[in-house]
Scaffold this motif. Structure first.
Motif, short mmCIF file in Angstrom:
data_model
loop_
_atom_site.label_atom_id
_atom_site.label_comp_id
_atom_site.label_asym_id
_atom_site.label_seq_id
_atom_site.Cartn_x
_atom_site.Cartn_y
_atom_site.Cartn_z
N TYR A 38 0.81 -1.22 0.00
CA TYR A 38 0.00 0.00 0.00
C TYR A 38 0.85 1.27 0.00
O TYR A 38 0.48 2.27 -0.61
CB TYR A 38 -0.95 0.00 1.20
N LEU A 39 1.99 1.24 0.68
CA LEU A 39 2.86 2.41 0.67
C LEU A 39 3.39 2.67 -0.74
O LEU A 39 3.43 3.82 -1.20
CB LEU A 39 4.02 2.22 1.65
N LEU A 40 3.78 1.61 -1.42
CA LEU A 40 4.26 1.74 -2.80
C LEU A 40 3.16 2.30 -3.70
O LEU A 40 3.40 3.22 -4.50
CB LEU A 40 4.71 0.37 -3.31
N LEU A 41 1.96 1.78 -3.57
CA LEU A 41 0.83 2.28 -4.37
C LEU A 41 0.55 3.75 -4.09
O LEU A 41 0.33 4.54 -5.00
CB LEU A 41 -0.43 1.46 -4.07
N PHE A 42 0.57 4.14 -2.81
CA PHE A 42 0.27 5.52 -2.45
C PHE A 42 1.31 6.47 -3.03
O PHE A 42 0.95 7.54 -3.57
CB PHE A 42 0.21 5.68 -0.94
N LEU A 43 2.59 6.11 -2.96
CA LEU A 43 3.64 6.99 -3.47
C LEU A 43 3.55 7.13 -4.99
O LEU A 43 3.72 8.23 -5.52
CB LEU A 43 5.01 6.45 -3.06
N ILE A 44 3.28 6.04 -5.66
CA ILE A 44 3.12 6.11 -7.12
C ILE A 44 1.89 6.95 -7.48
O ILE A 44 1.92 7.74 -8.43
CB ILE A 44 3.02 4.69 -7.72
N PHE A 45 0.82 6.79 -6.72
CA PHE A 45 -0.39 7.60 -6.95
C PHE A 45 -0.09 9.09 -6.77
O PHE A 45 -0.52 9.92 -7.56
CB PHE A 45 -1.49 7.17 -5.98
N LEU A 46 0.67 9.43 -5.72
CA LEU A 46 1.03 10.82 -5.48
C LEU A 46 1.85 11.37 -6.64
O LEU A 46 1.62 12.50 -7.11
CB LEU A 46 1.82 10.92 -4.18
N ASN A 47 2.78 10.56 -7.12
CA ASN A 47 3.60 10.97 -8.25
C ASN A 47 2.75 11.18 -9.50
O ASN A 47 2.91 12.17 -10.23
CB ASN A 47 4.65 9.88 -8.52
N PHE A 48 1.79 10.30 -9.73
CA PHE A 48 0.91 10.42 -10.89
C PHE A 48 -0.02 11.62 -10.76
O PHE A 48 -0.37 12.26 -11.76
CB PHE A 48 0.08 9.15 -11.04
N THR A 49 -0.44 11.94 -9.55
CA THR A 49 -1.32 13.09 -9.34
C THR A 49 -0.63 14.38 -9.77
O THR A 49 -1.20 15.20 -10.52
CB THR A 49 -1.73 13.20 -7.86
N PHE A 50 0.61 14.57 -9.33
CA PHE A 50 1.36 15.76 -9.73
C PHE A 50 1.67 15.73 -11.23
O PHE A 50 1.68 16.79 -11.88
CB PHE A 50 2.65 15.87 -8.92
N THR A 51 1.91 14.54 -11.76
CA THR A 51 2.19 14.41 -13.20
C THR A 51 0.99 14.86 -14.03
O THR A 51 1.13 15.61 -15.00
CB THR A 51 2.53 12.95 -13.55
N MET A 52 -0.21 14.43 -13.63
CA MET A 52 -1.42 14.85 -14.35
C MET A 52 -1.62 16.35 -14.26
O MET A 52 -2.04 17.00 -15.22
CB MET A 52 -2.64 14.11 -13.79
N ARG A 53 -1.32 16.90 -13.09
CA ARG A 53 -1.52 18.34 -12.88
C ARG A 53 -0.67 19.17 -13.84
O ARG A 53 -1.17 20.08 -14.50
CB ARG A 53 -1.17 18.69 -11.42
N TYR A 54 0.62 18.83 -13.96
CA TYR A 54 1.48 19.68 -14.79
C TYR A 54 1.40 19.33 -16.28
O TYR A 54 1.60 20.20 -17.13
CB TYR A 54 2.93 19.64 -14.30
N SER A 55 1.12 18.06 -16.61
CA SER A 55 1.18 17.65 -18.01
C SER A 55 0.10 18.30 -18.87
O SER A 55 0.28 18.47 -20.08
CB SER A 55 1.10 16.12 -18.13
N THR A 56 -1.01 18.69 -18.27
CA THR A 56 -2.04 19.41 -19.02
C THR A 56 -1.49 20.72 -19.56
O THR A 56 -1.65 21.04 -20.75
CB THR A 56 -3.26 19.70 -18.12
N PHE A 57 -0.81 21.47 -18.70
CA PHE A 57 -0.23 22.74 -19.11
C PHE A 57 0.96 22.54 -20.04
O PHE A 57 1.20 23.33 -20.95
CB PHE A 57 0.16 23.55 -17.87
N ARG A 58 1.71 21.46 -19.81
CA ARG A 58 2.85 21.17 -20.67
C ARG A 58 2.39 20.85 -22.09
O ARG A 58 3.08 21.21 -23.06
CB ARG A 58 3.66 20.01 -20.10
N MET A 59 1.26 20.20 -22.24
CA MET A 59 0.74 19.88 -23.57
C MET A 59 0.47 21.16 -24.35
O MET A 59 0.75 21.24 -25.55
CB MET A 59 -0.53 19.04 -23.46
N PHE A 60 -0.07 22.17 -23.67
CA PHE A 60 -0.29 23.47 -24.31
C PHE A 60 1.04 24.10 -24.72
O PHE A 60 1.21 24.58 -25.83
CB PHE A 60 -1.04 24.41 -23.37
N MET A 61 2.02 24.11 -23.78
CA MET A 61 3.32 24.71 -24.05
C MET A 61 4.00 24.03 -25.24
O MET A 61 4.62 24.68 -26.07
CB MET A 61 4.21 24.62 -22.82
N ASN A 62 3.88 22.71 -25.33
CA ASN A 62 4.46 21.99 -26.46
C ASN A 62 3.80 22.40 -27.77
O ASN A 62 4.45 22.56 -28.80
CB ASN A 62 4.30 20.48 -26.26
#
Length: 446
Positions: free
Chosen positions: A354-378
């Motif tokens: 569960y700790l591994l899943l939670f950390l990967i989920f946290l990483n993915f949450t921040f990834t989704m947050r910034y990648s939307t704006f990065r897609m525009f910048m690209n």
């Protein structure tokens, strides 16, 4: 939900919604086929050899950087030329990119073959020594077919630039389903080696791209079929000027992402690679959904920004932020349901961490947050700041991840990745607001 969020009479938005819908459908096929493929290969190979298999297939993706950003450069320049109705430029851009990719692929193949033939692949992948010859053969074969895909994939780049990214997703899905069927039949009726698994996987991935290349360049793209006489040095410079920046960013992101597998393999062991890979694939569902929804934004942003349609860009970002919140909720539900799903999916071979899943989920949450704006910048080519930040992160990532792995095992590697994704989720929305409000200056505007 998507129809409600994106409902509009705007033609660009209609294309966006249509492609998003089909991408989600095709990505659903990807998710199912990948999950089933994990079950089949894990049961057949066992945890240790499965970890070596995952490390090998991850290593092969490193060679995607050899296009030196030409695909991304073509994507932007093609969309701009089409908006200007410059047909001659389009023909030249396609031919220039194709023959450049062909040359790079041939050059890359020769180098990899010469180096790889004398390399101990078992040491490289931290696998058992008795597999060294087999790993060398399968590695060279998989890299060879990857270079072929690199050239043929120009058809997927063009469909994406034409605001039809669902076609590219369909090709990927087709390859994954063929891989699943092929490997299932191989394991069911034979006792396959690593080489045979790699051959089936590689051919299955390249076949749909080959068929699409022949089909589209015999029909809708017949008039822009690559010809050497349309190769243009000036257009190569045009593609390369922005494409090389994408190449550097792509390479640096690849270092950050793919080095995690190698670090975990060498510091924590192949069993930890299996645990990490399974948890990663399980939660990757939300990244797949998010990617399906934001993928059309790249080329749509190029067109909207060229037409100075900032209202559309503001509205689409607002709607995508609401989608982000829904996906975060889905991720939380996946964690709570992981124990049940793991039992059905993996049949007790790997337990839930569960700790591994939670950390990967946290990483993915921040990834989704910034990648939307990065897609525009690209899409609008404002990537200088992205290049600068990613360079620093890539330089620091490997040494910090190794240190963290020695102290905190696999969790330490993920914590380092979380640091970068959190930082990106802070500065990228700021740059978007500055560009849209026309207040961006200096590195923020480049």
């Amino acid at each position: 939900m998507l129809k409600k969020i994106f409902t509009t009479s705007n033609d660009r938005s209609s294309k966006y919604l249509k492609n998003t819908f089909f991408i989600i459908i095709f990505q659903g096929g990807n998710v199912v086929s990948n999950f089933l493929l994990v079950t089949i290969t894990l049961n057949f190979l066992g945890v240790e050899e499965y970890g070596v298999w995952i490390t090998l297939t991850s290593l092969v993706t490193w060679f995607s950087f050899l296009d030196i950003g030409l695909a991304h450069g073509l994507r932007n320049k093609y969309a701009e030329a089409k908006a200007e109705n410059d047909f001659l430029k389009i023909k030249s851009l396609v031919s220039t990119a194709f023959f450049s990719l062909l040359f790079l692929s041939l050059f890359g193949f020769v180098i990899v073959f010469l180096v790889g033939s004398n390399l101990n692949w078992a040491t490289l992948l931290n696998g058992p020594d008795y597999l060294k010859n087999e790993l060398r053969n399968v590695g060279l074969f998989m890299v060879s077919t990857f270079f072929l895909r690199l050239v043929l994939n120009i058809v997927a780049v063009l469909k994406t630039a034409d605001q039809q990214p669902s076609v590219a997703t369909f090709l990927t899905t087709s390859g994954n389903i063929l891989s699943l069927v092929g490997i299932f039949l191989l394991i069911e009726f034979y006792n396959p080696s690593f080489l045979q698994l790699g051959v089936v996987l590689s051919i299955s991935q390249v076949l749909p791209i080959l068929i699409a290349f022949i089909f589209y360049f015999s029909n809708s793209y017949k008039n822009i079929f690559p010809k050497i006489e349309y190769f243009s040095k000036s257009n190569l410079n045009s593609i390369f000027s922005i494409g090389f920046k994408f190449f550097i960013i792509q390479l640096l992101n690849l270092i950050i992402l793919q080095s995690n597998i190698l670090i975990i393999a060498h510091v924590c062991g192949p069993e930890s690679v299996a645990d990490y890979s399974i948890a990663f694939k399980y939660l990757w569902l939300i990244i797949i959904l998010h990617g399906a929804i934001i993928n059309p934004l790249w080329s749509a942003s190029t067109e909207a920004y060229a037409n100075n349609d900032r209202v559309w860009l503001k509205n689409i970002m607002s709607r995508l932020n609401r989608v982000f919140l829904v996906l975060v909720l889905i991720g939380i539900l996946l964690i709570f349901g992981s124990s049940f799903f793991y039992k059905i999916w993996l049949k007790g071979n790997i337990e839930v961490d569960y700790l591994l899943l939670f950390l990967i989920f946290l990483n993915f949450t921040f990834t989704m947050r910034y990648s939307t704006f990065r897609m525009f910048m690209n899409g609008v080519g404002k990537i200088r700041l992205q290049l600068f930040v990613t360079s620093i992160q890539a330089i620091l990532h490997i040494p910090l991840a190794i240190i963290a792995a020695n102290y905190l095992d696999v969790y330490g590697v993920i914590l380092v990745s979380i640091t970068w994704t959190f930082f990106n989720s802070v500065w990228e929305p700021i740059q978007f607001k500055k560009i849209i409000s026309e207040s961006a200056v200096g590195i923020w505007s480049r």
